[in-house]
Enzyme design. Structure first.
Site, PDB file in Angstrom:
ATOM      1  N   HIS A 149      -2.683  10.994   0.919  1.00 26.04           N
ATOM      2  CA  HIS A 149      -2.111  10.767   2.254  1.00 26.04           C
ATOM      3  C   HIS A 149      -1.401  12.073   2.654  1.00 26.04           C
ATOM      4  CE1 HIS A 149      -0.662   7.409   5.121  1.00 26.04           C
ATOM      5  NE2 HIS A 149      -0.244   8.557   5.660  1.00 26.04           N
ATOM      6  N   TYR A 206      -3.897   1.743  16.039  1.00 26.41           N
ATOM      7  CA  TYR A 206      -2.666   1.818  16.821  1.00 26.41           C
ATOM      8  C   TYR A 206      -2.913   1.641  18.317  1.00 26.41           C
ATOM      9  CZ  TYR A 206      -0.393   3.337  12.590  1.00 26.41           C
ATOM     10  OH  TYR A 206       0.104   3.369  11.307  1.00 26.41           O
ATOM     11  N   ARG A 221       0.857  -1.185   0.000  1.00 29.52           N
ATOM     12  CA  ARG A 221       0.000   0.000   0.000  1.00 29.52           C
ATOM     13  C   ARG A 221       0.896   1.239   0.000  1.00 29.52           C
ATOM     14  NH1 ARG A 221      -2.793   2.924   4.948  1.00 29.52           N
ATOM     15  NH2 ARG A 221      -3.715   4.596   3.724  1.00 29.52           N
ATOM     16  N   GLU A 260      -7.068   8.675   6.634  1.00 24.54           N
ATOM     17  CA  GLU A 260      -7.309   9.324   7.926  1.00 24.54           C
ATOM     18  C   GLU A 260      -7.833  10.752   7.799  1.00 24.54           C
ATOM     19  OE1 GLU A 260      -3.737   8.893  10.257  1.00 24.54           O
ATOM     20  OE2 GLU A 260      -3.851   6.713  10.279  1.00 24.54           O
ATOM     21  N   GLU A 266      -3.368  -0.083   8.375  1.00 23.33           N
ATOM     22  CA  GLU A 266      -2.157   0.291   9.101  1.00 23.33           C
ATOM     23  C   GLU A 266      -2.228  -0.310  10.503  1.00 23.33           C
ATOM     24  OE1 GLU A 266      -1.152   4.472   9.397  1.00 23.33           O
ATOM     25  OE2 GLU A 266      -1.709   4.830   7.308  1.00 23.33           O
ATOM     26  N   ASN A 304      -7.142   1.864  10.233  1.00 24.93           N
ATOM     27  CA  ASN A 304      -5.799   2.060  10.783  1.00 24.93           C
ATOM     28  C   ASN A 304      -5.929   2.003  12.297  1.00 24.93           C
ATOM     29  OD1 ASN A 304      -5.230   2.595   8.136  1.00 24.93           O
ATOM     30  ND2 ASN A 304      -4.645   4.730   8.435  1.00 24.93           N
TER      31      ASN A 304
HETATM   32  O1  IFM Z   1       2.966   7.633  10.053  1.00 28.93           O
HETATM   33  C1  IFM Z   1       1.587   7.700  10.281  1.00 28.93           C
HETATM   34  C2  IFM Z   1       0.830   7.529   8.977  1.00 28.93           C
HETATM   35  O2  IFM Z   1       1.235   8.452   8.030  1.00 28.93           O
HETATM   36  C3  IFM Z   1      -0.646   7.707   9.225  1.00 28.93           C
HETATM   37  N1  IFM Z   1      -1.094   6.846  10.286  1.00 28.93           N
HETATM   38  C4  IFM Z   1      -0.358   6.846  11.517  1.00 28.93           C
HETATM   39  C5  IFM Z   1       1.123   6.632  11.232  1.00 28.93           C
HETATM   40  C6  IFM Z   1       1.921   6.637  12.543  1.00 28.93           C
HETATM   41  O3  IFM Z   1       1.775   7.857  13.185  1.00 28.93           O
END
Ligand code: IFM
Length: 467
Positions: free
Chosen positions: A139, A311, A95, A184, A369, A309
């Site tokens: 992006h 985290y 990606r 995002e 992500e 995405n």
């Molecule tokens: O690096 C970023 C990415 O560009 C977008 N999502 C979160 C990642 C980590 O912060």
């Protein structure tokens, strides 16, 4: 809002899943992700137009250590080697994002053939190596020329974006089967126009409200254009965090509902349910412009999949000082955090995927992500040992498997990120890569986490059960 806060020690266990056989299904797409400004370098090469990130990173005081994406991972020049590297890791998909200003230096109108040719060569090289290209159209690197016309705050951006998208559909659509409109949108709005910590660095709530709406319109228009031009699949990638109240107090519980509306539902409710959450109108107040029925219909243009995405979770505390949603994340002392200060919470991935399934009718999902920044040791005899990242990936992949076993329509997983790269306002100080990149020599060394991920891919995830 999620009322049951997961406990730090409760690891998801795919063996507990009732019916799913070990491993992920055949056809599950295994990949890694990057974005243009974070890795390409050569931002003005071959006639490219400057992006807001080029301008922002060159402004004093915006980026840690005054760093920029001028060189980044030099991927613009080294992409053939990087594709070979991906092949060596066993990736089935890659990606990446297109830098809008490389192909349209003014953001609209004049085509820069050399810029487009770069992406054509990249796609061809990937396919030659058996790797499926997955293209993100936006992006975060808006052409400066469009920002000077109001950028995302100008409603015309929806047409500019759809025209740019069409150009790419026509040029790459015969070879690219998965398209992502925006990466995002919440971060684009919040970081770029409200907090001002990301490009273009503005701090204006009313502008942020307009940007939120225009992002939806641009997304919808690009999806509609794809229905006319494209033959495969298109979706959007959103960053989601399950929100849990930091305490049982009413203030924290209400703040959690607002934080959930702001981050998780602001874009997905219009896209899947055809309405904005009521909380959004309340929190923006008079700054929230009218969004007509036609606008909603455009935003709701059906998509083929959702990119998630993930985290961390959001342990939420009421905080009237944080505009517009009056809430902030805190961390629990017992929980590990990454170098970004984000809590490690694999169980949150199960919660958020099940939430999407329940709220939005179980759409096909790709985890577009997932990954972590940790302070890696220096390479020693060609090895970078990153056990914290290995553990992070292992726990999150097991969580993804649990979600799959519980009926989430999960189609693939993309590790963030392929390479150590330019982490926006943090510059190069935070490393998310599976592969370490020496900033002086550009030498790439796959970390232990890359070797771990290769094993996961080779075994369809079955090796996760042995760890
Ligand atoms: O690096 C970023 C990415 O560009 C977008 N999502 C979160 C990642 C980590 O912060």
């Amino acid at each position: 809002m999620f009322s049951k806060t997961p406990q730090p020690d409760s690891h998801p266990d795919p063996r507990a899943a009732p019916t799913c056989p070990p491993g992920f299904p055949p056809g599950f797409l295994w990949g890694a992700a990057t974005s243009a400004y974070q890795i390409e370098g050569s931002p003005l090469a071959d006639g490219a137009g400057a992006s807001i990130w080029h301008r922002f990173s060159h402004a004093p005081g915006t980026i840690a250590n005054g760093e920029t994406g001028d060189v980044a991972c030099d991927h613009y020049r080294r992409f053939p080697d990087d594709v070979r590297l991906m092949r060596g890791l066993g990736l089935r998909a890659y990606r990446f994002s297109v830098n809008w200003g490389r192909v349209l230096p003014e953001g609209r109108g004049r085509l820069n053939r050399k810029g487009l040719a770069f992406y054509e060569r990249l796609v061809d090289r990937l396919l030659d190596h058996g790797i499926a290209p997955v293209v993100t159209l936006y992006h975060w690197d808006l052409p400066v020329a469009l920002d000077e016309r109001g950028g995302w705050a100008n409603r015309d951006v929806a047409h500019w974006f759809a025209d740019y998208a069409c150009l790419l559909y026509r040029s790459l659509g015969d070879r690219v089967e998965l398209w992502i409109t925006l990466n995002e949108p919440w971060v684009v709005m919040q970081g770029g126009y409200i907090a001002g910590t990301l490009a273009p660095g503005r701090r204006d709530l009313a502008e942020g409200a307009r940007v939120s709406q225009n992002l939806l319109l641009a997304h919808g228009q690009a999806v509609r254009a794809y229905r006319a031009e494209g033959r495969h699949a298109i979706g959007i990638a959103v960053n989601l965090e399950p929100k849990y109240p930091a305490s049982g107090s009413r203030a924290d519980r209400e703040a959690t509902v607002r934080a959930d509306a702001y981050m998780n539902r602001q874009f997905l409710d219009p896209i899947f349910r055809g309405e904005h959450p009521a909380e959004i109108r309340e929190m923006f107040g008079a700054a929230w412009p009218e969004f007509s029925d036609e606008d909603i219909a455009l935003a709701r243009s059906p998509i083929d999949f959702l990119g998630v995405n993930y985290y961390t979770r959001g342990l939420t505390r009421h905080d009237p000082a944080v505009k517009p949603h009056r809430a902030r994340n805190i961390s629990e002392a017992a929980r590990r955090t990454t170098e970004m200060g984000w809590e490690v919470c694999p169980e949150g991935l199960i919660d958020i995927l099940e939430w999407v399934k329940a709220r939005y009718g179980n759409p096909p999902i790709f985890i577009t992500e997932n990954g972590a920044a940790f302070p890696d040791p220096l390479p020693c005899q060609g090895i970078v040992d990153d056990p914290l990242r290995v553990a992070y990936l292992c726990d999150h992949l097991r969580a993804a498997h649990t979600a799959l076993a519980r009926g989430v329509d999960l189609r693939g997983y993309f590790a963030w990120s392929l390479l150590d790269n330019f982490e926006w306002a943090e510059g190069y100080s935070k490393r998310f890569g599976l592969v370490s990149v020496d900033r002086e020599t550009q030498a790439r060394i796959p970390k232990a986490s890359a070797r771990f991920y290769t094993e996961v891919i080779d075994t369809h995830g079955a090796c996760l059960l042995d760890r």
